[in-house]
Design a protein around this motif. Structure first.
Motif, short mmCIF file in Angstrom:
data_model
loop_
_atom_site.label_atom_id
_atom_site.label_comp_id
_atom_site.label_asym_id
_atom_site.label_seq_id
_atom_site.Cartn_x
_atom_site.Cartn_y
_atom_site.Cartn_z
N PRO A 171 -6.99 -40.74 65.87
CA PRO A 171 -6.33 -41.30 63.95
C PRO A 171 -4.86 -41.00 64.33
N VAL A 172 -4.02 -40.15 65.10
CA VAL A 172 -2.43 -40.35 64.19
C VAL A 172 -2.23 -41.45 66.25
N ALA A 173 -2.93 -41.80 66.91
CA ALA A 173 -3.06 -43.32 67.79
C ALA A 173 -3.33 -44.56 66.53
N ILE A 174 -3.93 -44.83 65.87
CA ILE A 174 -4.24 -45.65 65.54
C ILE A 174 -2.92 -45.75 64.24
N ALA A 175 -2.58 -44.46 63.56
CA ALA A 175 -1.87 -44.95 62.55
C ALA A 175 -0.48 -44.99 63.12
N VAL A 176 -0.18 -44.28 64.00
CA VAL A 176 1.28 -45.10 65.12
C VAL A 176 1.28 -46.53 65.31
N SER A 177 0.50 -47.16 66.80
CA SER A 177 -0.04 -48.21 66.80
C SER A 177 0.03 -49.13 65.79
N ILE A 178 -0.70 -48.95 64.19
CA ILE A 178 -0.52 -49.26 63.12
C ILE A 178 0.94 -50.22 62.36
N ALA A 179 1.46 -48.74 62.85
CA ALA A 179 2.97 -48.59 62.06
C ALA A 179 3.86 -49.55 63.08
N VAL A 180 3.75 -49.70 63.97
CA VAL A 180 4.13 -50.44 65.29
C VAL A 180 4.44 -51.91 64.48
N TYR A 181 2.69 -52.34 64.43
CA TYR A 181 2.06 -53.94 64.46
C TYR A 181 2.70 -54.22 63.20
N SER A 182 2.58 -53.34 62.19
CA SER A 182 3.08 -54.05 60.91
C SER A 182 5.09 -54.20 61.23
N LEU A 183 5.98 -53.25 61.56
CA LEU A 183 7.08 -53.55 61.83
C LEU A 183 7.19 -54.69 62.64
N ALA A 184 6.79 -55.82 63.94
CA ALA A 184 6.37 -56.60 64.05
C ALA A 184 6.19 -58.33 63.18
N PHE A 185 4.77 -57.34 62.89
CA PHE A 185 4.13 -58.92 61.85
C PHE A 185 4.90 -58.89 60.63
N THR A 186 4.91 -57.72 59.68
CA THR A 186 5.08 -57.67 58.66
C THR A 186 7.05 -58.54 58.66
N SER A 187 7.74 -58.59 59.85
CA SER A 187 8.97 -59.23 59.74
C SER A 187 8.68 -60.58 59.35
N ILE A 188 7.66 -60.95 60.49
CA ILE A 188 7.91 -62.68 60.76
C ILE A 188 8.31 -63.85 58.87
N LEU A 189 6.85 -63.18 58.56
CA LEU A 189 7.15 -64.09 57.11
C LEU A 189 7.87 -64.32 56.25
N PRO A 190 8.93 -63.11 55.86
CA PRO A 190 10.26 -63.76 54.94
C PRO A 190 11.01 -64.55 55.66
N ALA A 191 10.89 -63.85 57.06
CA ALA A 191 11.84 -64.97 58.04
C ALA A 191 11.76 -66.17 57.94
N TYR A 192 10.31 -66.47 57.77
CA TYR A 192 10.00 -67.51 58.03
C TYR A 192 10.21 -68.31 56.51
N ASP A 193 9.66 -67.96 56.01
CA ASP A 193 9.59 -68.53 54.38
C ASP A 193 10.92 -69.15 54.15
N ALA A 194 11.99 -68.13 54.66
CA ALA A 194 13.92 -68.71 54.60
C ALA A 194 13.33 -69.73 55.37
#
Length: 383
Positions: A93-116
């Motif tokens: 569970p801890v590994a999944i939570a941490v990996s999802i945090a890193v995933y979110s950090l990278a993945f969700t930074s893309i779209l608003p930048a791309y929209d702009a």
């Protein structure tokens, strides 16, 4: 029609949402396959959305200052692919939570930048945003149908591999984008940081509306697949329902330039939020009905597609010159980030303690609050 030179930007949306078309509808099913409860899944989704508050702000800040904006997009896509591989392989569970945090950090930074980037490219033709964004919805529905068919044949174990495949494709597409020129790296006094959002009442209300509306999607985004399984729907039916919602969204994005040219934007915003209230009430009260589930998914055209087109345009309209990336980042952080956190936590708790329908009643309450804000006189006067 897509104009010459804009096709590559349409393919950027296509690739991004192909990856998202695995994560959003099926990641909770992957965790269920690992034996997780709805409350535990809600916590992991809250981790994803907690990081989603800050990551778009970083992406927007970088893209507003980058000399070559394409580099911001490629780096984000590559890190997202690596994190998706880690999350798919993790079991603790801890590994999944941490990996999802890193995933979110990278993945969700893309779209608003791309929209702009896309809105800057469109310039005075911002109402054409939907014609490019609809390709993201096409990518999403292709993956929902394809992964749904794979799950029906091979089970939930295929979800991590398809998520990774979607992200590898996204990296390749962003690498093939044309060069996207940026700014000179110097912020003007009027756009320093994110101060402009605190100083403008209309922007603050827009962010509150985005927060409430996206929070209302907590039960849908996190639990709709297992909700339908609970009421006896087949995997094929589930993938078709997801696809129907996205197809209606595609139609709305295609028609949005004409609709926005003919109907006041304030009326359209109120309509999209009012339909969201009705949508969640329908799912809560008649969850086993094929007809009502179908009609509820058709309203996704307005509840998400029209709402997305309107709020992206309003964020760009309210932002001062040179702050387009930060404006889109704030919109994403308030809505998909903070709204996603609260929505997923509330939905997960209600789903486990009261029942599936209660999670959607909670969503209807969030949407009703968003409707009150959207019709607030001071906000309507600025539209």
């Amino acid at each position: 029609m897509i104009r010459r030179g804009e096709a590559s930007f349409a393919f950027g949306y296509l690739a991004y949402y192909m990856a998202f078309g695995v994560f959003m509808p099926y990641w909770s099913a992957h965790l269920t396959h690992l034996g997780w409860s709805a409350s535990a899944i809600g916590v992991v989704l809250a981790v994803f959305n907690t990081v989603r508050i800050g990551s778009p702000l970083a992406g927007g800040w970088l893209v507003d200052r980058a000399r070559e904006r394409k580099h911001v997009l490629v780096i984000g896509a590559t890190l997202a692919a690596l994190a998706a591989a880690w999350a798919g392989a993790a079991r603790a569970p801890v590994a999944i939570a941490v990996s999802i945090a890193v995933y979110s950090l990278a993945f969700t930074s893309i779209l608003p930048a791309y929209d702009a980037v896309v809105l800057d490219r469109l310039g005075a033709r911002r109402s054409d945003y939907g014609r490019l964004r609809l390709w993201g919805s096409i990518g999403f529905v292709v993956m929902v149908l394809g992964v749904g068919a794979l799950i029906e044949r091979q089970g939930d174990a295929v979800i991590p591999q398809t998520l990774l495949a979607g992200h590898v494709l996204a990296v390749l597409v962003f690498l093939c984008l044309p060069r996207v020129g940026g700014h000179d790296g110097v912020a003007t006094a009027s756009t320093g940081g994110f101060r402009f959002a605190l100083e403008d009442g209309a922007t603050r209300l827009l962010l509150l509306i985005a927060f409430l509306q996206i929070a209302s999607f907590g039960a849908f985004n996190g639990f709709y697949t297992i909700f339908l399984r609970h009421y006896g729907f087949s995997e094929r039916a589930i993938s078709l329902y997801w696809s129907l919602g996205v197809i209606s969204e595609i139609v709305m994005f295609w028609l949005s330039p004409r609709i926005l040219a003919r109907v006041p934007i304030g009326h359209l915003l109120g309509l999209s939020v009012a339909l969201t209230v009705l949508r969640w009430l329908v799912l809560a009260l008649v969850p086993e009905s094929v007809v009502w589930n179908t009609l509820a998914q058709v309203t996704h055209a307005a509840c998400f597609g029209l709402f997305q087109a309107i709020t992206v345009m309003l964020a760009a309209r309210f932002a001062p010159p040179g702050a387009g990336g930060r404006a889109q980042a704030l919109l994403s952080a308030a809505g998909a980030g903070l709204g996603g956190i609260i929505g997923s936590l509330v939905a997960g708790a209600l789903y486990d303690t009261v029942g599936p329908s209660a999670a959607f009643l909670g969503g209807a309450a969030f949407a009703l609050a968003a409707l009150v804000c959207a019709r607030w006189p001071a906000f309507v006067a600025r539209l």
